[in-house]
Motif scaffolding. Structure first.
Motif, PDB file in Angstrom:
ATOM      1  N   ALA A 110       7.224  48.675  57.196  1.00 53.37           N
ATOM      2  CA  ALA A 110       6.456  49.722  57.885  1.00 53.37           C
ATOM      3  C   ALA A 110       4.978  49.665  57.504  1.00 53.37           C
ATOM      4  O   ALA A 110       4.106  49.859  58.362  1.00 53.37           O
ATOM      5  CB  ALA A 110       7.038  51.094  57.573  1.00 53.37           C
ATOM      6  N   ASP A 111       4.671  49.401  56.230  1.00 57.44           N
ATOM      7  CA  ASP A 111       3.269  49.308  55.808  1.00 57.44           C
ATOM      8  C   ASP A 111       2.565  48.126  56.479  1.00 57.44           C
ATOM      9  O   ASP A 111       1.403  48.227  56.880  1.00 57.44           O
ATOM     10  CB  ASP A 111       3.170  49.167  54.285  1.00 57.44           C
ATOM     11  CG  ASP A 111       3.577  50.433  53.544  1.00 57.44           C
ATOM     12  OD1 ASP A 111       3.536  51.530  54.163  1.00 57.44           O
ATOM     13  OD2 ASP A 111       3.922  50.329  52.358  1.00 57.44           O
ATOM     14  N   ALA A 112       3.265  47.011  56.607  1.00 61.01           N
ATOM     15  CA  ALA A 112       2.688  45.830  57.249  1.00 61.01           C
ATOM     16  C   ALA A 112       2.400  46.112  58.718  1.00 61.01           C
ATOM     17  O   ALA A 112       1.322  45.778  59.228  1.00 61.01           O
ATOM     18  CB  ALA A 112       3.623  44.630  57.102  1.00 61.01           C
ATOM     19  N   VAL A 113       3.334  46.736  59.402  1.00 54.09           N
ATOM     20  CA  VAL A 113       3.145  47.050  60.821  1.00 54.09           C
ATOM     21  C   VAL A 113       1.989  48.037  60.995  1.00 54.09           C
ATOM     22  O   VAL A 113       1.156  47.869  61.902  1.00 54.09           O
ATOM     23  CB  VAL A 113       4.454  47.596  61.441  1.00 54.09           C
ATOM     24  CG1 VAL A 113       4.218  48.132  62.850  1.00 54.09           C
ATOM     25  CG2 VAL A 113       5.516  46.500  61.465  1.00 54.09           C
ATOM     26  N   ALA A 114       1.894  49.028  60.113  1.00 49.35           N
ATOM     27  CA  ALA A 114       0.794  49.994  60.210  1.00 49.35           C
ATOM     28  C   ALA A 114      -0.558  49.294  60.025  1.00 49.35           C
ATOM     29  O   ALA A 114      -1.513  49.578  60.757  1.00 49.35           O
ATOM     30  CB  ALA A 114       0.969  51.098  59.167  1.00 49.35           C
ATOM     31  N   ALA A 115      -0.642  48.382  59.077  1.00 47.69           N
ATOM     32  CA  ALA A 115      -1.891  47.647  58.844  1.00 47.69           C
ATOM     33  C   ALA A 115      -2.224  46.770  60.049  1.00 47.69           C
ATOM     34  O   ALA A 115      -3.393  46.671  60.456  1.00 47.69           O
ATOM     35  CB  ALA A 115      -1.777  46.811  57.575  1.00 47.69           C
ATOM     36  N   LEU A 116      -1.221  46.145  60.640  1.00 49.24           N
ATOM     37  CA  LEU A 116      -1.455  45.295  61.814  1.00 49.24           C
ATOM     38  C   LEU A 116      -1.867  46.131  63.029  1.00 49.24           C
ATOM     39  O   LEU A 116      -2.728  45.714  63.809  1.00 49.24           O
ATOM     40  CB  LEU A 116      -0.215  44.461  62.122  1.00 49.24           C
ATOM     41  CG  LEU A 116       0.055  43.331  61.135  1.00 49.24           C
ATOM     42  CD1 LEU A 116       1.440  42.738  61.355  1.00 49.24           C
ATOM     43  CD2 LEU A 116      -1.019  42.253  61.262  1.00 49.24           C
ATOM     44  N   GLU A 117      -1.258  47.304  63.207  1.00 49.86           N
ATOM     45  CA  GLU A 117      -1.638  48.177  64.320  1.00 49.86           C
ATOM     46  C   GLU A 117      -3.090  48.623  64.186  1.00 49.86           C
ATOM     47  O   GLU A 117      -3.824  48.678  65.177  1.00 49.86           O
ATOM     48  CB  GLU A 117      -0.700  49.380  64.402  1.00 49.86           C
ATOM     49  CG  GLU A 117       0.669  49.011  64.930  1.00 49.86           C
ATOM     50  CD  GLU A 117       1.670  50.148  64.888  1.00 49.86           C
ATOM     51  OE1 GLU A 117       1.441  51.145  64.153  1.00 49.86           O
ATOM     52  OE2 GLU A 117       2.694  50.037  65.577  1.00 49.86           O
ATOM     53  N   ALA A 118      -3.528  48.917  62.962  1.00 44.27           N
ATOM     54  CA  ALA A 118      -4.929  49.281  62.737  1.00 44.27           C
ATOM     55  C   ALA A 118      -5.836  48.093  63.041  1.00 44.27           C
ATOM     56  O   ALA A 118      -6.907  48.250  63.639  1.00 44.27           O
ATOM     57  CB  ALA A 118      -5.126  49.761  61.301  1.00 44.27           C
ATOM     58  N   ALA A 119      -5.420  46.901  62.658  1.00 44.29           N
ATOM     59  CA  ALA A 119      -6.226  45.701  62.904  1.00 44.29           C
ATOM     60  C   ALA A 119      -6.376  45.445  64.407  1.00 44.29           C
ATOM     61  O   ALA A 119      -7.436  44.992  64.852  1.00 44.29           O
ATOM     62  CB  ALA A 119      -5.602  44.492  62.219  1.00 44.29           C
TER      63      ALA A 119
END
Length: 171
Positions: free
Chosen positions: A85-94
């Motif tokens: 979930a943290d990885a997906v959140a960081a990618l969505e922000a990117a």
């Protein structure tokens, strides 16, 4: 050896000069592309551009980002190559960043820890990079924009060992 280099450089300059002075209807010379609509020497012909002059400068792409490169760290705390979930959140922000929106190249530098063999670490880092690339592609990023570079255990974010030789869990 120096004479050979000078000879090669001289030959290259002669070829450039020959191309520059060649009639535009000769197929072996690409100079016609630089001349305009008329043949060289014709009244409506534009002069060819010199590769040494200021008109030879490469223009900036219209969509080049003005901002600094974007650096995002995607962790794989459980090992493997599954995005949490943290990885997906960081990618969505990117995805919302100016750097991604303008359409520039995306370089994914993928790493692993130092546990295991060099081959296993290289494979693990490549799988992680490809997992991030697949996620970006699924979100509509063009595959041609993405380059994955697998580093394995090289270039860790933190040293893999502490100064006393004990494993560094952060690394």
């Amino acid at each position: 050896m120096r004479k050979a280099r000078i000879g090669i450089a001289g030959a290259a300059l002669l070829m450039l000069a020959a191309c520059q002075n060649a009639p535009s209807d000769e197929p072996e010379c690409d100079c016609a592309d630089e001349v305009g609509d008329g043949a060289e020497g014709a009244p409506d012909a534009e002069p060819t551009a010199s590769i040494f002059g200021p008109e030879a400068e490469v223009p900036e792409p219209e969509n080049a980002p003005e901002a600094e490169p974007l650096t995002v760290t995607i962790g794989f705390p459980d090992g493997g190559a599954q995005l949490d979930a943290d990885a997906v959140a960081a990618l969505e922000a990117a995805l919302k960043s100016e750097q991604v929106v303008v359409g520039g190249a995306i370089t994914l530098r993928a790493h692993s820890d130092a546990g295991g063999t060099d081959t296993a670490n290289m494979d693990a880092s490549e799988e992680r990079g490809l997992a991030v690339a697949a996620w970006l592609i699924a979100q509509g990023i063009a595959e041609e924009r993405i380059e994955v570079i697998a580093f394995g255990e090289q270039n860790p974010a933190e040293p893999n060992a502490l100064p006393d030789g004990m494993p560094n869990e952060v690394g």
